[in-house]
Design a protein around this motif. Structure first.
Motif, PDB file in Angstrom:
ATOM      1  N   UNK A 110       0.814  -1.223   0.000  1.00 36.16           N
ATOM      2  CA  UNK A 110       0.000   0.000   0.000  1.00 36.16           C
ATOM      3  C   UNK A 110       0.844   1.268   0.000  1.00 36.16           C
ATOM      4  N   UNK A 111       2.121   1.163  -0.386  1.00 36.40           N
ATOM      5  CA  UNK A 111       2.941   2.373  -0.462  1.00 36.40           C
ATOM      6  C   UNK A 111       3.309   2.723  -1.897  1.00 36.40           C
ATOM      7  N   UNK A 112       3.168   1.779  -2.798  1.00 36.26           N
ATOM      8  CA  UNK A 112       3.580   2.017  -4.168  1.00 36.26           C
ATOM      9  C   UNK A 112       2.730   1.165  -5.095  1.00 36.26           C
ATOM     10  N   UNK A 113       2.411   1.708  -6.278  1.00 37.61           N
ATOM     11  CA  UNK A 113       1.654   0.954  -7.274  1.00 37.61           C
ATOM     12  C   UNK A 113       2.597   0.543  -8.394  1.00 37.61           C
TER      13      UNK A 113
END
Lengths: 116, 112
Positions: B97-100
């Motif tokens: 949930x910090x980077x896509x």
């Protein structure tokens, strides 16, 4: 409807020259992202800001790329010197917060860079 | 490390025909999955996302995607496409949930 603004939309430059891109996020959005999208690939995160602070710049080639968001609003991405491999679309996105799962990223139209 | 594979770079279909855009991911832990759409001359837009709960998620314009954990897939489907669906579609995954992480995209072209 509010949008993320980017300029210029297109930029052609020669290698070794300096180039800069500008992004104005949606008003009130604290989080700002710069992505690079090479032709035929998906966007790749370069740098993420929360207000004026860098949250993640692990994928930013720091020897030639720099990014700033001095007042926590608009942002500038600079490349100096540009190389042929930098030809790509540079995308800016903004969101209301850092919660990736719930704070939707809104993307600008991008700046297409061609390095000759 | 997580990754996303979109096997089809281009998918041509006739108007009113069904379509499926394939997406597979690799991750050994729980993931969050997204589909983004980029219409001609516009920025990327979030189409739909899977975070938890029902494995079938829907968008407001008739697309749906189903999370299949055993097959590590998140294929996008629409039973009947319109000319206005012409766009490039990107599948994306986030693990922490910090980077896509985005796939390479599938260009959907609709023939009259």
């Amino acid at each position: 409807e509010a949008e993320v603004a980017q300029s210029p939309r297109y930029k052609i430059t020669e290698k070794s020259q300096a180039v800069a891109f500008w992004c104005d996020p949606i008003s009130g959005h604290a989080t700002l992202y710069w992505y690079r999208q090479i032709l035929g690939q998906g966007p790749e995160l370069l740098v993420q800001f929360q207000d004026e602070s860098v949250v993640d710049d692990s994928q930013l080639p720091k020897d030639r790329f720099s990014a700033e968001r001095l007042k926590g609003v608009d942002s500038t991405l600079k490349i100096q010197p540009a190389e042929l491999g930098d030809s790509a679309m540079y995308l800016c996105a903004s969101s209301g917060g850092l919660a990736l799962l719930t704070d939707t990223q809104y993307f600008g139209p991008g700046t297409r860079l061609t390095v000759l | 490390a997580q990754s996303v594979t979109q096997l089809d770079s281009q998918v041509p279909v006739f108007e009113e025909a069904p379509v499926e855009l394939r997406c597979n991911y690799s991750s050994s832990v729980s993931v969050y999955l997204f589909w983004y759409v980029q219409y001609p001359n516009q920025g990327l837009q979030l189409l739909l996302k899977y975070l938890s709960g029902s494995t079938l998620v829907e968008s407001i314009n008739g697309f749906e995607a189903e999370f299949n954990k055993s097959q590590t897939s998140f294929h996008l489907r629409k039973p009947s496409v319109h000319i206005s669906d012409t766009a490039e579609y990107f599948c994306a995954v986030s693990v922490d949930a910090s980077k896509i992480i985005f796939g390479s995209g599938t260009r959907l072209s609709i023939r009259p």
